[in-house]
Design an enzyme around this catalytic site. Structure first.
Site, PDB file in Angstrom:
ATOM      1  N   ASN A  15       0.839  -1.212   0.000  1.00  0.00           N
ATOM      2  CA  ASN A  15       0.000   0.000   0.000  1.00  0.00           C
ATOM      3  C   ASN A  15       0.866   1.251   0.000  1.00  0.00           C
ATOM      4  O   ASN A  15       0.553   2.227  -0.682  1.00  0.00           O
ATOM      5  CB  ASN A  15      -0.951   0.008   1.196  1.00  0.00           C
ATOM      6  CG  ASN A  15      -2.230  -0.753   0.901  1.00  0.00           C
ATOM      7  OD1 ASN A  15      -3.062  -0.303   0.120  1.00  0.00           O
ATOM      8  ND2 ASN A  15      -2.365  -1.925   1.499  1.00  0.00           N
ATOM      9  N   LYS A  88       0.383  -2.143  15.016  1.00  0.00           N
ATOM     10  CA  LYS A  88       0.308  -1.750  16.427  1.00  0.00           C
ATOM     11  C   LYS A  88      -0.819  -0.737  16.612  1.00  0.00           C
ATOM     12  O   LYS A  88      -1.077   0.076  15.713  1.00  0.00           O
ATOM     13  CB  LYS A  88       1.626  -1.083  16.846  1.00  0.00           C
ATOM     14  CG  LYS A  88       2.775  -2.045  16.930  1.00  0.00           C
ATOM     15  CD  LYS A  88       2.706  -2.773  18.245  1.00  0.00           C
ATOM     16  CE  LYS A  88       3.839  -3.758  18.379  1.00  0.00           C
ATOM     17  NZ  LYS A  88       3.745  -4.503  19.640  1.00  0.00           N
ATOM     18  N   ASN A 104      -6.590   5.046   8.465  1.00  0.00           N
ATOM     19  CA  ASN A 104      -6.187   3.643   8.371  1.00  0.00           C
ATOM     20  C   ASN A 104      -6.986   2.967   7.267  1.00  0.00           C
ATOM     21  O   ASN A 104      -8.097   3.381   6.950  1.00  0.00           O
ATOM     22  CB  ASN A 104      -6.483   2.938   9.709  1.00  0.00           C
ATOM     23  CG  ASN A 104      -6.079   1.476   9.694  1.00  0.00           C
ATOM     24  OD1 ASN A 104      -4.980   1.123   9.235  1.00  0.00           O
ATOM     25  ND2 ASN A 104      -6.953   0.606  10.183  1.00  0.00           N
ATOM     26  N   HIS A 106      -8.475  -0.854   6.202  1.00  0.00           N
ATOM     27  CA  HIS A 106      -8.747  -2.197   6.730  1.00  0.00           C
ATOM     28  C   HIS A 106      -9.320  -3.041   5.597  1.00  0.00           C
ATOM     29  O   HIS A 106     -10.208  -2.586   4.871  1.00  0.00           O
ATOM     30  CB  HIS A 106      -9.738  -2.106   7.892  1.00  0.00           C
ATOM     31  CG  HIS A 106     -10.005  -3.428   8.529  1.00  0.00           C
ATOM     32  ND1 HIS A 106      -9.111  -4.017   9.412  1.00  0.00           N
ATOM     33  CD2 HIS A 106     -11.032  -4.290   8.386  1.00  0.00           C
ATOM     34  CE1 HIS A 106      -9.593  -5.186   9.787  1.00  0.00           C
ATOM     35  NE2 HIS A 106     -10.758  -5.376   9.192  1.00  0.00           N
ATOM     36  N   ASP A 147      -9.361  -0.464  14.731  1.00  0.00           N
ATOM     37  CA  ASP A 147     -10.307  -0.590  13.607  1.00  0.00           C
ATOM     38  C   ASP A 147     -11.638   0.102  13.900  1.00  0.00           C
ATOM     39  O   ASP A 147     -12.718  -0.415  13.608  1.00  0.00           O
ATOM     40  CB  ASP A 147     -10.550  -2.073  13.258  1.00  0.00           C
ATOM     41  CG  ASP A 147      -9.283  -2.754  12.784  1.00  0.00           C
ATOM     42  OD1 ASP A 147      -8.427  -2.083  12.188  1.00  0.00           O
ATOM     43  OD2 ASP A 147      -9.133  -3.963  13.030  1.00  0.00           O
TER      44      ASP A 147
HETATM   45  C1  GRF Z   1      -3.460  -4.502   3.893  1.00  0.00           C
HETATM   46  O1  GRF Z   1      -4.368  -5.510   3.608  1.00  0.00           O
HETATM   47  C2  GRF Z   1      -4.087  -3.459   4.762  1.00  0.00           C
HETATM   48  O2  GRF Z   1      -5.453  -3.281   4.535  1.00  0.00           O
HETATM   49  C3  GRF Z   1      -3.906  -4.030   6.136  1.00  0.00           C
HETATM   50  O3  GRF Z   1      -2.636  -4.648   6.090  1.00  0.00           O
HETATM   51  C4  GRF Z   1      -2.306  -4.999   4.755  1.00  0.00           C
HETATM   52  C5  GRF Z   1      -1.006  -4.355   4.455  1.00  0.00           C
HETATM   53  O4  GRF Z   1      -0.414  -4.799   3.289  1.00  0.00           O
HETATM   54  N1  GRF Z   1      -4.102  -3.028   7.146  1.00  0.00           N
HETATM   55  P1  GRF Z   1       0.875  -4.060   2.726  1.00  0.00           P
HETATM   56  O5  GRF Z   1       1.951  -4.079   3.795  1.00  0.00           O
HETATM   57  O6  GRF Z   1       0.488  -2.670   2.353  1.00  0.00           O
HETATM   58  O7  GRF Z   1       1.281  -4.864   1.531  1.00  0.00           O
END
Ligand code: GRF
Length: 199
Positions: A15, A88, A104, A106, A147
């Site tokens: 991401n 965390k 964030n 999720h 979350d």
């Molecule tokens: C993603 O699925 C995100 O939604 C979640 O952790 C994962 C992170 O993946 N919170 P990356 O490290 O960005 O590949």
């Protein structure tokens, strides 16, 4: 002035990569710049990705009361904190200081399939075990619970009859990569600065 964005990650950082790539591709129009990547582990792949893009990195102590994170954010004059696979919980002191300026992503439709222990493949395995026909992605502001916090946007992803946790995770992750950079830009464009009273 461009909003100064810190991305926090614990893992591989796909991401983060999507956000960095989007900012590079839309450099002339984006509202913010990625000025810091924080991880709570030296081994986080996200750190390597940041270094490859010449973004400053810092490894913080993810178990303290927020001192190390607050110090890093202050040092880099961060306006917006983006969690991207950061495992965390954000300490209350940081949530208070950056109220309305931490977001964030999720890999599920909160409030379902979220909270303690609900991360990574566990989310998708729980979705499949529940028999849900639809899952998705949630982007939300961060508050003092895991979350939890005001939802900014959600996208739905269909669960196929033959999906495994892995196949579902891959399809949801594709959606994450598409939407998160755009939402980060949208929130940065709200011009949230250190002087904002919070949202
Ligand atoms: C993603 O699925 C995100 O939604 C979640 O952790 C994962 C992170 O993946 N919170 P990356 O490290 O960005 O590949």
């Amino acid at each position: 002035m461009a909003a100064r964005i810190a991305v926090l990650a614990s893992g591989g950082g796909t991401n983060l990569q999507a956000i960095v790539d989007y900012h590079a591709q839309h450099a002339a129009t984006v509202a913010g710049s990625i000025t810091l990547v924080c991880a709570n582990r030296e081994s986080a792949g996200a750190l390597e990705r940041a270094r490859e893009s010449a973004i400053p990195t810092v490894v913080i102590d993810g178990s303290d009361a927020g001192e190390s994170l607050l110090a890093a954010l202050a040092l880099h004059s961060i306006d917006l904190v983006v969690l991207a696979g950061y495992l965390k919980q954000i300490p209350p002191a940081v949530v208070r200081r950056y109220h309305g300026r931490i977001i964030n992503i999720h890999p599920g439709l909160l409030p379902d399939f979220g909270g303690p222990g609900m991360y990574g493949a566990r989310v998708h395995a729980a979705v499949i075990a529940s028999g849900a026909a639809v899952t998705g992605v949630t982007v939300h502001f961060v508050d003092d619970q895991l979350d939890h916090g005001p939802v900014i946007a959600q996208w739905k992803v269909k669960v196929a009859a033959d999906d495994t946790a892995e196949s579902l995770a891959a399809r949801v992750l594709e959606v994450e990569h598409l939407v998160y950079p755009r939402i980060v830009d949208m929130v940065a464009a709200l011009n949230v600065t250190a002087h904002s009273p919070g949202l």
